[in-house]
Design a protein around this motif. Structure first.
Motif, short mmCIF file in Angstrom:
data_model
loop_
_atom_site.label_atom_id
_atom_site.label_comp_id
_atom_site.label_asym_id
_atom_site.label_seq_id
_atom_site.Cartn_x
_atom_site.Cartn_y
_atom_site.Cartn_z
N ALA A 165 0.84 -1.21 0.00
CA ALA A 165 0.00 0.00 0.00
C ALA A 165 0.86 1.25 0.00
O ALA A 165 2.09 1.20 -0.05
CB ALA A 165 -0.91 -0.01 1.23
N HIS A 166 0.18 2.40 0.00
CA HIS A 166 0.77 3.72 0.28
C HIS A 166 1.91 4.13 -0.64
O HIS A 166 2.78 4.90 -0.26
CB HIS A 166 1.21 3.80 1.74
CG HIS A 166 0.09 3.59 2.71
ND1 HIS A 166 0.28 3.32 4.04
CD2 HIS A 166 -1.26 3.57 2.51
CE1 HIS A 166 -0.89 3.16 4.63
NE2 HIS A 166 -1.85 3.31 3.72
N SER A 215 -3.70 -0.60 -0.67
CA SER A 215 -4.47 0.62 -0.86
C SER A 215 -5.63 0.28 -1.79
O SER A 215 -5.41 -0.07 -2.95
CB SER A 215 -3.60 1.72 -1.48
OG SER A 215 -2.71 2.27 -0.54
N GLU A 218 -6.54 4.70 -5.01
CA GLU A 218 -5.31 5.50 -5.06
C GLU A 218 -5.53 7.00 -4.87
O GLU A 218 -4.60 7.72 -4.51
CB GLU A 218 -4.60 5.26 -6.39
CG GLU A 218 -3.97 3.88 -6.46
CD GLU A 218 -3.03 3.73 -7.64
OE1 GLU A 218 -1.84 3.50 -7.41
OE2 GLU A 218 -3.50 3.83 -8.79
N SER A 247 -6.27 -0.27 3.49
CA SER A 247 -6.08 1.17 3.63
C SER A 247 -6.38 1.81 2.28
O SER A 247 -7.10 1.25 1.45
CB SER A 247 -4.66 1.45 4.10
OG SER A 247 -4.49 2.81 4.41
N ALA A 248 -5.82 3.00 2.03
CA ALA A 248 -6.03 3.70 0.76
C ALA A 248 -4.95 4.74 0.56
O ALA A 248 -4.21 5.07 1.48
CB ALA A 248 -7.42 4.36 0.73
#
Length: 343
Positions: A165-166, A215, A218, A247-248
């Motif tokens: 992610a991230h 994520s 985006e 998450s994102a």
């Protein structure tokens, strides 16, 4: 009905409750050697004393140049193992289980002389242009992830989390926004992630869960959305992921830094969608600091575990406080018991 203090089990991982301390970089390595310090020991063990069921140690990198900064943790050497093992053992003494997030920052490695990435696209106008990884270098990178996971297992962790992610390296490969390759790693955006998952599983005990942080959206024009993340998560599940930490953000604006994500539980719908579409356990994260809200996420079966980040940075004993507010049973250290209500 399930609640925040209902035990949870996934393969060989048994948690006393459903409260997770998510990985949060401390940037507190003192000798720029990647070895955990007394700060990290106190930081994590205090959350174990504070009642968290699962503690995920912060982003820990597979290569010196894979760190966001030179003050991040590493697992590229056997020299890193004892300090992590010390933290894990102490957390276990207080009833918490421990995972560790294995990662590489890719083009977001601020202190690397020459960062690397799937394509030579800088993160922003203030960032260095990364070197495009060759096929051989990609294979070497997969091996670095495998070796780091092997060291984490040696340190005694209860689960592994891969950081997809991230905007870090795995994310960079799985996004058409950052991956412009024309070879097999561009034609199949999940290939790098799949190879890392399979490498990790090859050195993990069969009953140890593999978690992957993703994520789901985006938040950048030209980036992927929830439909695409559901599809690549299905592929990662098939490759060996046992649970997703949803998450994102990460490209352009990381959501938790303010835009979007200004309301409580803004990422819970993403976790619920992944859980329902894949029929797989998920961790929800993102502005879930209010105990009644975190409890509702579990009670409504929107997620299996709830990660409380900033709330736990502010208060190591967030979990004990939540139990008191929700009138739930939990074990309070006898030294602190006079300050908590008795039934």
């Amino acid at each position: 009905m399930k609640d925040l203090f209902t035990p949870f089990q996934l393969k060989g991982l048994e948690l006393k409750n459903r409260v997770v301390m998510p990985p949060m970089c401390q940037y507190s390595v003192t000798n720029i050697d990647g070895i955990a310090t007394d700060w990290h020991y106190v930081h994590y063990v205090s959350r174990a004393i504070g009642g968290a069921g699962l503690i995920i140690i912060e982003m820990t990198d597979v290569d010196p140049d894979g760190r966001i900064t030179d003050y991040d943790l590493g697992l590229w050497s056997d020299d890193h193992v004892p300090a992590i093992a010390r933290i894990v053992e102490a957390c276990h003494q207080h009833g918490a289980k421990v995972a560790i997030q294995i990662a590489h920052a890719g083009r977001k490695a601020e202190d690397a002389e020459v960062p690397v990435a799937p394509s030579p696209i800088p993160f922003d106008e203030n960032s260095k242009t990364p070197k495009e990884l060759t096929i051989d270098e990609i294979k070497q990178m997969v091996h670095k992830f495998k070796s780091a996971v092997e060291r984490a297992v040696k340190a005694g962790v209860d689960a592994i989390e891969l950081h997809g992610a991230h905007g870090y390296l795995i994310h960079q490969f799985q996004s058409s926004f950052t991956n412009k390759r024309t070879d097999e790693y561009g034609q199949d955006l999940t290939r790098f992630g799949k190879e890392i998952i399979q490498a990790a599983k090859s050195v993990m005990p069969s009953k140890m869960p593999l978690i992957m942080r993703i994520s789901a959206i985006e938040y950048v024009e030209g980036g992927y959305g929830l439909k695409e993340s559901v599809e690549f998560s299905k592929i990662y599940k098939e490759a060996g992921v046992d649970m997703f930490h949803v998450s994102a953000g990460g490209e352009g604006q990381i959501a938790a830094h303010g835009r979007p994500g200004t309301h409580a539980a803004y990422q819970v719908p993403f976790a619920r969608e992944i859980k329902e579409k894949l029929n797989t356990p998920v961790i929800a994260v993102g502005r879930l600091d209010e105990p009644s809200l975190a409890n509702a996420v579990i009670g409504n079966e929107e997620a299996d575990l709830v990660a409380v980040g900033r709330g736990m940075l502010r208060n190591p004993y967030w979990t004990l406080e939540a139990a008191a507010k929700l009138n739930k049973e939990t074990v309070v250290p006898k030294q602190y018991s006079p300050s908590f209500p008795t039934k």
